[in-house]
Design a protein around this motif. Sequence first.
Motif, PDB file in Angstrom:
ATOM      1  N   ARG A   9      -0.354   0.777  -7.039  1.00  0.00           N
ATOM      2  CA  ARG A   9       0.980   0.280  -6.697  1.00  0.00           C
ATOM      3  C   ARG A   9       0.886  -0.919  -5.745  1.00  0.00           C
ATOM      4  O   ARG A   9       1.612  -1.909  -5.896  1.00  0.00           O
ATOM      5  CB  ARG A   9       1.801   1.397  -6.053  1.00  0.00           C
ATOM      6  N   ARG A  10      -0.029  -0.842  -4.771  1.00  0.00           N
ATOM      7  CA  ARG A  10      -0.212  -1.962  -3.845  1.00  0.00           C
ATOM      8  C   ARG A  10      -0.722  -3.196  -4.587  1.00  0.00           C
ATOM      9  O   ARG A  10      -0.258  -4.321  -4.334  1.00  0.00           O
ATOM     10  CB  ARG A  10      -1.188  -1.550  -2.742  1.00  0.00           C
TER      11      ARG A  10
ATOM     12  N   ILE B 276       2.133  -4.746  -6.547  1.00  0.00           N
ATOM     13  CA  ILE B 276       3.077  -5.451  -5.676  1.00  0.00           C
ATOM     14  C   ILE B 276       2.536  -6.834  -5.306  1.00  0.00           C
ATOM     15  O   ILE B 276       3.250  -7.847  -5.364  1.00  0.00           O
ATOM     16  CB  ILE B 276       3.367  -4.627  -4.411  1.00  0.00           C
TER      17      ILE B 276
ATOM     18  N   GLN C  10       2.675  -9.055  -8.276  1.00  0.00           N
ATOM     19  CA  GLN C  10       4.041  -9.501  -8.548  1.00  0.00           C
ATOM     20  C   GLN C  10       4.408 -10.703  -7.671  1.00  0.00           C
ATOM     21  O   GLN C  10       5.146 -11.597  -8.113  1.00  0.00           O
ATOM     22  CB  GLN C  10       5.020  -8.350  -8.317  1.00  0.00           C
TER      23      GLN C  10
ATOM     24  N   ARG D  93       5.385  -1.383 -12.381  1.00  0.00           N
ATOM     25  CA  ARG D  93       5.595  -0.891 -11.011  1.00  0.00           C
ATOM     26  C   ARG D  93       6.539   0.312 -11.006  1.00  0.00           C
ATOM     27  O   ARG D  93       6.316   1.290 -10.291  1.00  0.00           O
ATOM     28  CB  ARG D  93       6.158  -2.021 -10.149  1.00  0.00           C
TER      29      ARG D  93
END
Length: 321
Positions: free
Chosen positions: A185-186, A189, A192, A239
């Motif tokens: 997830r990190r 991010i 993104q 995400r």
Amino acid sequence: MSVAASYLYRDGRRVEAVPFEAAAIPAVDNEFIWIGLHKPSRDELLLLQGRFGLHELSIADALSSLQMPKLSVYDDQLFVIAKTAQLEGDHITYGETAIFVGKRYIITVRNGSERGHGELRGRLETSPQTLCHGTDYILHAILDFIIDGYLPIVRTIEDSVLEMERKMLDAFLDRNQIARIFKLRREVILFQRVLDAMLDLCGKLYHLDLPSLDKEAKPYFRDALQHMHRVETMVASLRDVITSVFEASNLIEQQRQGTITRQLAAWAAILAVPTAIAGIYGMNFDNMPELKTSYGYFVVLAVIAVMCIALFIRFKRARWI
């Protein structure tokens, strides 16, 4: 020497290799030079600065490895920094490709990216009628090449997340798996953020009137912008999937814990019956019922058994056991 390739093109066709020391802006409009560098030294870029009139700020940016995607205009020169990405295990590593664009020259500088432009150059050279459009078309092709490199990253992470989702339905996620979810997830991010900057870069190339970019090239940059929109949408969905996997795992774990709690409560209620009766008859009183009867012991055991069986059936129907 960090020169990957240096060629002169005339009417979209490769004419000859140009020695790096002799590289200069061609004198006629139907010619351009394309120089590709990989991790060049400062002296090499300063040499090109003198020959092609490159701005000193763009030279400094090209040597830095901490730049985000951006677009700069220096007189009739266009300077672009695009971010490359590569997946190594569960970690996304980034590189930079700096691009100097003039009417009759294009210079690419790769730092931290192992994907060379040789294959791209060869593919473009098979279509001289397109390559003759000039350096702005090459700029689009390089950006499109970089954007294409994002797709395997998204698909690989997506496959990993879907595999964890499948395992989650069969068993609890352990500490390592939960840590991996947060790590992915990190990474997504941070990825993104890079994509947002690349999206802004492609948007400026399409919407703004810029030097060295002909109006005929606008449809190509619109295609790159649409390509970036698709990738950005895929990453945003990824995400959300990662977040939903963790939330679903948490809900399933809470549900299982609730089931276990209800089962323990049901068994505690069943065991409370014999415990209560045995506790009463364990008291030292003379006047207790059924103490003098011959079958009192068996009657009490039968009462305990009947009540326990009744409670078991009741909890079984309620699916507490």
